[in-house]
Scaffold this active site. Structure first.
Site, PDB file in Angstrom:
ATOM      1  N   ASP A   1      -4.075   0.469   2.805  1.00  0.00           N
ATOM      2  CA  ASP A   1      -4.644  -0.166   3.869  1.00  0.00           C
ATOM      3  C   ASP A   1      -6.033   0.436   3.862  1.00  0.00           C
ATOM      4  OD1 ASP A   1      -2.694  -2.122   4.086  1.00  0.00           O
ATOM      5  OD2 ASP A   1      -1.481  -1.180   5.581  1.00  0.00           O
TER       6      ASP A   1
ATOM      7  N   ASP B   1      -2.569  -8.528   2.023  1.00  0.00           N
ATOM      8  CA  ASP B   1      -1.962  -9.257   3.350  1.00  0.00           C
ATOM      9  C   ASP B   1      -2.828 -10.393   3.701  1.00  0.00           C
ATOM     10  OD1 ASP B   1      -0.453  -6.717   3.571  1.00  0.00           O
ATOM     11  OD2 ASP B   1      -1.847  -5.489   4.796  1.00  0.00           O
TER      12      ASP B   1
END
Length: 199
Positions: free
Chosen positions: A141, A159
């Protein structure tokens, strides 16, 4: 000709449109899946290569938008289920992809919104699945938004695709429900038997 019979000419006109829609459905779906996976993998590799280290933010738009490298063993937006998060979410992702595959097969060729939604969700799920399979330290991330200490959990391209696709899929299913509302159950009425009094 009778009203109930379609003329051969009208049937021939409908066939090319139906064939083109059937070809467009997999083209749209697989293009989205491949595009999301490619962008997700490339941006993650760049984040690992360019960013200075874990949890060291690099400002893009002041404190509002930053790039911060994080290895997430949980699910989207930092959701974590403890030490077995990687294994649990790996299995859940495979199950989710199987369900999405069934939804895709049951989707009409002209339902473009649902095809797009499924393509985005599947692409995002596969993108994060690749990370979980290849790396024990977690999913990469790197997108970090917020203000000062008020920050959204760090996320990635996959995401975004999953969240956007899930919203569009819910919208598509809601639209189908509005167009085809469930018919209320009609109780069967059993006529009462008449008793003859005789005489």
């Amino acid at each position: 000709p009778t009203r109930g019979c379609a003329s051969p000419a009208s049937s021939e006109r409908k066939m090319p449109r139906s064939n083109s829609l059937n070809r467009a459905k997999p083209a749209v779906f697989w293009s989205l899946v491949a595009g999301v996976v490619a962008i997700d993998v490339i941006t993650k590799l760049m984040a690992v290569d360019v960013l200075p280290g874990q949890r060291v933010p690099r400002e893009v738009m002041g404190d509002w938008v930053r790039l911060t490298l994080v290895f997430n063993r949980g699910a989207a937006f930092g959701l974590n289920l403890g030490p077995w998060s990687r294994e649990i979410f790996l299995v859940l992702t495979i199950v989710a992809l199987a369900i999405l595959a069934r939804l895709y097969r049951g989707t009409r060729a002209d339902d473009v919104l649902r095809v797009v939604a499924l393509g985005l969700v599947c692409g995002g799920a596969i993108g994060n699945l690749i990370d979980r399979v290849r790396s024990p330290i977690g999913v990469v991330d790197f997108m970090d938004v917020g203000f000062r200490d008020w920050r959204w959990p760090t996320f990635n391209v996959a995401d975004i695709a999953v969240s956007t696709g899930a919203f569009l899929l819910a919208w598509a299913l809601w639209g189908e429900e509005k167009r085809h509302p469930a018919q209320p159950a009609v109780a069967e009425v059993v006529p009462e038997a008449k008793v003859s009094t005789g005489g």
